[in-house]
Scaffold this motif. Structure first.
Motif, mmCIF file in Angstrom:
data_model
loop_
_atom_site.group_PDB
_atom_site.id
_atom_site.type_symbol
_atom_site.label_atom_id
_atom_site.label_comp_id
_atom_site.label_asym_id
_atom_site.label_seq_id
_atom_site.Cartn_x
_atom_site.Cartn_y
_atom_site.Cartn_z
ATOM 1 N N ARG A 16 0.808 -1.324 0.008
ATOM 2 C CA ARG A 16 0.114 -0.058 0.075
ATOM 3 C C ARG A 16 0.949 1.273 0.044
ATOM 4 O O ARG A 16 2.067 1.330 0.648
ATOM 5 C CB ARG A 16 -1.008 -0.030 1.181
ATOM 6 C CG ARG A 16 -1.993 -1.059 1.168
ATOM 7 C CD ARG A 16 -2.712 -0.708 2.418
ATOM 8 N NE ARG A 16 -3.711 -1.970 2.525
ATOM 9 C CZ ARG A 16 -3.573 -2.916 3.531
ATOM 10 N NH1 ARG A 16 -2.648 -2.957 4.383
ATOM 11 N NH2 ARG A 16 -4.281 -4.034 3.339
ATOM 12 N N PRO A 17 0.350 2.294 -0.587
ATOM 13 C CA PRO A 17 1.139 3.415 -0.404
ATOM 14 C C PRO A 17 1.092 4.038 1.033
ATOM 15 O O PRO A 17 0.402 3.820 2.045
ATOM 16 C CB PRO A 17 0.437 4.316 -1.342
ATOM 17 C CG PRO A 17 -0.857 3.793 -1.888
ATOM 18 C CD PRO A 17 -0.857 2.372 -1.264
ATOM 19 N N ARG A 18 2.257 4.850 1.177
ATOM 20 C CA ARG A 18 2.618 5.207 2.614
ATOM 21 C C ARG A 18 1.429 6.252 3.009
ATOM 22 O O ARG A 18 0.958 6.905 2.173
ATOM 23 C CB ARG A 18 3.728 6.062 2.494
ATOM 24 C CG ARG A 18 4.957 5.477 3.296
ATOM 25 C CD ARG A 18 6.044 6.127 3.488
ATOM 26 N NE ARG A 18 6.369 6.179 4.729
ATOM 27 C CZ ARG A 18 7.221 6.705 5.261
ATOM 28 N NH1 ARG A 18 8.233 7.746 4.643
ATOM 29 N NH2 ARG A 18 7.611 6.506 6.660
ATOM 30 N N GLY A 19 0.936 6.134 4.276
ATOM 31 C CA GLY A 19 -0.059 7.014 4.814
ATOM 32 C C GLY A 19 -1.528 6.245 4.416
ATOM 33 O O GLY A 19 -2.312 7.050 5.075
ATOM 34 N N PHE A 20 -1.476 5.428 3.973
ATOM 35 C CA PHE A 20 -2.938 4.746 3.581
ATOM 36 C C PHE A 20 -3.049 3.474 4.421
ATOM 37 O O PHE A 20 -2.003 2.371 4.177
ATOM 38 C CB PHE A 20 -3.015 4.251 2.040
ATOM 39 C CG PHE A 20 -4.336 3.725 1.801
ATOM 40 C CD1 PHE A 20 -5.485 4.377 1.699
ATOM 41 C CD2 PHE A 20 -4.480 2.277 1.526
ATOM 42 C CE1 PHE A 20 -6.754 3.569 1.468
ATOM 43 C CE2 PHE A 20 -5.513 1.546 1.535
ATOM 44 C CZ PHE A 20 -6.589 2.563 1.264
ATOM 45 N N GLU A 21 -3.703 3.415 5.573
ATOM 46 C CA GLU A 21 -3.736 2.509 6.440
ATOM 47 C C GLU A 21 -5.359 2.108 6.450
ATOM 48 O O GLU A 21 -6.057 3.194 6.714
ATOM 49 C CB GLU A 21 -3.125 2.647 7.760
ATOM 50 C CG GLU A 21 -1.775 2.713 7.538
ATOM 51 C CD GLU A 21 -1.088 1.262 7.381
ATOM 52 O OE1 GLU A 21 -1.451 0.424 7.508
ATOM 53 O OE2 GLU A 21 -0.126 1.450 6.295
ATOM 54 N N PRO A 22 -5.861 0.893 6.453
ATOM 55 C CA PRO A 22 -7.191 0.769 6.475
ATOM 56 C C PRO A 22 -7.635 0.881 8.103
ATOM 57 O O PRO A 22 -6.915 0.764 8.857
ATOM 58 C CB PRO A 22 -7.446 -0.794 6.269
ATOM 59 C CG PRO A 22 -6.072 -1.510 6.229
ATOM 60 C CD PRO A 22 -5.074 -0.475 6.056
ATOM 61 N N ARG A 23 -8.761 1.574 8.074
ATOM 62 C CA ARG A 23 -9.068 1.776 9.434
ATOM 63 C C ARG A 23 -10.809 1.302 9.533
ATOM 64 O O ARG A 23 -11.553 1.337 8.704
ATOM 65 C CB ARG A 23 -9.399 3.169 9.942
ATOM 66 C CG ARG A 23 -9.730 4.075 9.084
ATOM 67 C CD ARG A 23 -9.225 5.435 9.444
ATOM 68 N NE ARG A 23 -9.815 6.435 8.330
ATOM 69 C CZ ARG A 23 -10.358 7.510 8.693
ATOM 70 N NH1 ARG A 23 -10.618 7.642 9.777
ATOM 71 N NH2 ARG A 23 -10.836 8.293 7.485
ATOM 72 N N LEU A 24 -11.118 1.132 10.785
ATOM 73 C CA LEU A 24 -12.895 0.807 11.132
ATOM 74 C C LEU A 24 -13.469 2.175 11.372
ATOM 75 O O LEU A 24 -13.215 2.978 11.902
ATOM 76 C CB LEU A 24 -12.931 -0.229 12.228
ATOM 77 C CG LEU A 24 -12.300 -1.528 12.053
ATOM 78 C CD1 LEU A 24 -12.528 -2.460 13.274
ATOM 79 C CD2 LEU A 24 -12.997 -2.147 10.824
ATOM 80 N N VAL A 25 -14.610 2.256 10.765
ATOM 81 C CA VAL A 25 -15.329 3.228 10.894
ATOM 82 C C VAL A 25 -16.792 2.826 11.300
ATOM 83 O O VAL A 25 -17.462 2.246 10.879
ATOM 84 C CB VAL A 25 -15.750 4.154 9.504
ATOM 85 C CG1 VAL A 25 -16.485 5.319 9.625
ATOM 86 C CG2 VAL A 25 -14.218 4.628 8.936
ATOM 87 N N ALA A 26 -17.165 3.485 12.456
ATOM 88 C CA ALA A 26 -18.607 3.406 13.037
ATOM 89 C C ALA A 26 -19.423 3.757 11.993
ATOM 90 O O ALA A 26 -19.719 4.624 11.470
ATOM 91 C CB ALA A 26 -18.659 3.836 14.440
ATOM 92 N N VAL A 27 -20.551 2.694 11.937
ATOM 93 C CA VAL A 27 -21.597 2.950 10.829
ATOM 94 C C VAL A 27 -22.884 2.846 11.617
ATOM 95 O O VAL A 27 -23.118 1.941 12.692
ATOM 96 C CB VAL A 27 -21.642 1.751 10.071
ATOM 97 C CG1 VAL A 27 -22.867 2.021 9.091
ATOM 98 C CG2 VAL A 27 -20.402 1.719 9.192
#
Length: 137
Positions: A16-27
């Motif tokens: 992945r490109p730097r600075g791109f990390e998956p994160r969980l978002v509350a729905v």
């Protein structure tokens, strides 16, 4: 015939490109699915009866018009005793005669009586289908 090379998807994923990390978002909790729009058999019969009525049947006659009607024995469609069904009849008459050109006041009264926009669209779809099949008007 040309073809594209088949990619080996079993290989390790691309970095992945730097600075791109998956994160969980509350729905938000999803609202329950809306029930399908339906009308009762009585309500459908009111829609069917409205096919024969004209826009003039929705207007209240003036004093002279009422006198002429009684003098010459002209009949007017009776209003329905149930206010909810009368609002449905009025909207159905507009849909039969004018399509989507239903006055805002009539639509507001329709919604105030407990009907939904889904039911309004169901009435439109049913009348349009009947008109396309050649049985309407």
């Amino acid at each position: 015939m040309a073809s594209l090379p088949i990619t080996d998807w079993s290989a390790a994923p691309a970095p992945r490109p730097r600075g791109f990390e998956p994160r969980l978002v509350a729905v938000e909790a999803a609202s329950p699915p809306a029930a399908a729009a339906r009308l009762s058999a009585l309500e459908w019969s009111v829609v069917a009866l409205a096919e024969r009525d004209t826009i003039a049947s929705l207007r209240e006659p003036g004093r002279i018009g009422a006198a002429l009607e009684s003098l010459f024995g002209l009949g007017r469609p009776n209003k329905l005793a149930n206010p909810r069904l009368e609002v449905l009849r009025r909207v159905a008459v507009f849909v039969w005669r004018q399509g989507w050109k239903v006055p805002k006041s009539e639509l507001a009264a329709f919604l105030a009586e407990g009907f939904t926009l889904d039911q309004y669209e169901l009435i439109h779809a049913s009348i349009a289908k009947r008109a396309r099949s050649g049985r309407g008007r």
